[in-house]
Design a protein around this motif. Structure first.
Motif, short mmCIF file in Angstrom:
data_model
loop_
_atom_site.label_atom_id
_atom_site.label_comp_id
_atom_site.label_asym_id
_atom_site.label_seq_id
_atom_site.Cartn_x
_atom_site.Cartn_y
_atom_site.Cartn_z
N GLY A 119 0.82 -1.22 0.00
CA GLY A 119 0.00 0.00 0.00
C GLY A 119 0.85 1.26 0.00
O GLY A 119 0.61 2.19 -0.78
N ILE A 120 1.89 1.29 0.86
CA ILE A 120 2.79 2.45 0.90
C ILE A 120 3.47 2.62 -0.46
O ILE A 120 3.49 3.72 -1.03
N GLY A 121 4.01 1.52 -1.00
CA GLY A 121 4.74 1.59 -2.27
C GLY A 121 3.86 2.09 -3.41
O GLY A 121 4.26 2.98 -4.17
N LEU A 122 2.64 1.53 -3.52
CA LEU A 122 1.76 1.92 -4.63
C LEU A 122 1.24 3.35 -4.44
O LEU A 122 1.04 4.07 -5.42
N ALA A 123 1.03 3.76 -3.18
CA ALA A 123 0.58 5.13 -2.93
C ALA A 123 1.65 6.12 -3.40
O ALA A 123 1.33 7.16 -3.98
N PHE A 124 2.94 5.78 -3.17
CA PHE A 124 4.01 6.65 -3.66
C PHE A 124 4.09 6.64 -5.18
O PHE A 124 4.51 7.61 -5.79
N GLN A 125 3.68 5.49 -5.81
CA GLN A 125 3.63 5.48 -7.28
C GLN A 125 2.53 6.42 -7.78
O GLN A 125 2.67 7.03 -8.84
N ALA A 126 1.43 6.55 -7.00
CA ALA A 126 0.34 7.45 -7.40
C ALA A 126 0.80 8.90 -7.26
O ALA A 126 0.71 9.67 -8.21
N SER A 127 1.27 9.28 -6.09
CA SER A 127 1.87 10.60 -5.89
C SER A 127 2.54 10.66 -4.53
O SER A 127 2.21 9.88 -3.63
N THR A 128 3.48 11.61 -4.37
CA THR A 128 4.20 11.74 -3.10
C THR A 128 3.25 12.11 -1.97
O THR A 128 3.36 11.59 -0.86
N ALA A 129 2.28 12.99 -2.26
CA ALA A 129 1.35 13.45 -1.22
C ALA A 129 0.54 12.27 -0.68
O ALA A 129 0.39 12.10 0.53
N VAL A 130 0.01 11.43 -1.58
CA VAL A 130 -0.77 10.28 -1.15
C VAL A 130 0.13 9.29 -0.42
O VAL A 130 -0.24 8.73 0.62
N GLY A 131 1.34 9.08 -0.95
CA GLY A 131 2.29 8.16 -0.33
C GLY A 131 2.55 8.54 1.11
O GLY A 131 2.53 7.69 2.01
N LEU A 132 2.75 9.84 1.33
CA LEU A 132 3.06 10.35 2.66
C LEU A 132 1.94 10.05 3.66
O LEU A 132 2.18 9.56 4.76
N VAL A 133 0.71 10.33 3.24
CA VAL A 133 -0.40 10.16 4.18
C VAL A 133 -0.73 8.68 4.39
O VAL A 133 -1.05 8.27 5.51
N VAL A 134 -0.62 7.87 3.34
CA VAL A 134 -0.82 6.43 3.51
C VAL A 134 0.26 5.87 4.45
O VAL A 134 -0.03 5.03 5.32
N ALA A 135 1.49 6.38 4.31
CA ALA A 135 2.57 5.94 5.20
C ALA A 135 2.21 6.26 6.66
O ALA A 135 2.41 5.42 7.55
N ILE A 136 1.66 7.45 6.90
CA ILE A 136 1.24 7.82 8.27
C ILE A 136 0.19 6.83 8.78
O ILE A 136 0.27 6.34 9.91
N ALA A 137 -0.79 6.50 7.90
CA ALA A 137 -1.86 5.57 8.31
C ALA A 137 -1.28 4.20 8.67
O ALA A 137 -1.69 3.57 9.64
N VAL A 138 -0.31 3.74 7.88
CA VAL A 138 0.27 2.42 8.12
C VAL A 138 1.13 2.44 9.38
O VAL A 138 1.02 1.57 10.25
N ILE A 139 1.97 3.48 9.51
CA ILE A 139 2.91 3.52 10.65
C ILE A 139 2.14 3.60 11.97
O ILE A 139 2.46 2.89 12.92
N THR A 140 1.07 4.43 12.02
CA THR A 140 0.35 4.56 13.30
C THR A 140 -0.40 3.26 13.65
O THR A 140 -0.42 2.88 14.81
#
Ligand SMILES: [Zn+2]
Length: 244
Positions: A119-140
């Motif tokens: 999910g993190i990897g593909l979100a970053f493929q979509a865009s950096t902004a989405v990648g960043l927020v998905v990463a926050i969701a996963v990390i928390t």
């Protein structure tokens, strides 16, 4: 490469949650409530807008992503109920617990954590902004994954070293998942559908795993504070998504 960096934070979060669970399981309610708000807001303010943006940009039908959202929700619901059926039977024989049920449940969590990384990897493929927020969701929420891994292993009478080994495996899974996305580039339609699936998955774990666990021991006065923290998590992500 940014995705790998953030998946390493998920590694630390999972490990931290698991080690914390070994000692202070009862004090995690506030963190769990906050996390549920974060997940709800990431789906609403980041994943869904990104899905519609992708659909608009590439002239795709967004209802495919919505179907994937429902499928993701139901997939994890049915998977978990299958495992919980085992749990229900297990409690009938309190003195007769099977370590392999704990192992199986924990392995299902490892599979889930692998998807977190993808999910993190593909979100970053979509865009950096989405990648960043998905990463926050996963990390928390990954600290809850770590907590659950240890909890499942120990309640089913697995020895502590084996619980810790499973925890390390669960912590490594997001890193492996994120790394795997460096090997392929999905077409926009597949990214859109996966983001829908991932949104269903995040909604399901927020609603069905994290909130019930957060409120499992709360009285009426604590419940208000917990709900406040959930709202705070959601509002925080709203502002993060405006700025990111
Ligand atoms: Zn997770």
């Amino acid at each position: 490469m940014t995705a790998i960096f953030f998946s390493l934070a998920a590694f630390v979060s999972t490990l931290g949650g698991g080690l914390f669970a070994l000692r202070y399981r009862d004090h995690l309610h506030y963190l769990l409530s906050f996390t549920a708000g974060v997940l709800l807001a990431v789906v609403s303010f980041e994943l869904l807008p990104e899905i519609f943006e992708l659909a608009h940009e590439h002239a795709l039908d967004p209802s495919w992503a919505m179907a994937a959202l429902v499928a993701g929700f139901l997939f994890f619901h049915s998977g978990e109920k299958f495992i919980l059926i085992h749990h229900a039977h297990e409690s009938d024989y309190a003195a007769h617990r099977h370590p392999h049920v704990g192992m199986l449940s924990a392995l299902a969590l490892v599979g889930h954590s692998l998807l977190d990384g993808v999910g993190i990897g593909l979100a970053f493929q979509a865009s950096t902004a989405v990648g960043l927020v998905v990463a926050i969701a996963v990390i928390t929420h990954d600290c809850c994954d770590g907590l659950n891994t240890v909890g499942l292993m120990l309640t089913h009478r697995n020895p502590t070293p084996r619980a810790v080994a499973m925890l390390v495996l669960d912590a490594l899974a997001p890193v492996i998942g994120a790394a795997s996305t460096l090997l392929f580039q999905l077409p926009p339609v597949a990214v859109m559908v996966y983001l829908g699936f991932f949104a269903g998955f995040l909604l399901y774990i927020g609603v069905s795993d994290i909130l019930p666990e957060a409120h499992s021991k709360a009285g009426p006065s604590t419940a208000i504070r917990l709900i406040g923290l959930t709202a705070f998590g959601a509002v925080l992500i709203y502002f993060v998504s405006r700025w990111a």
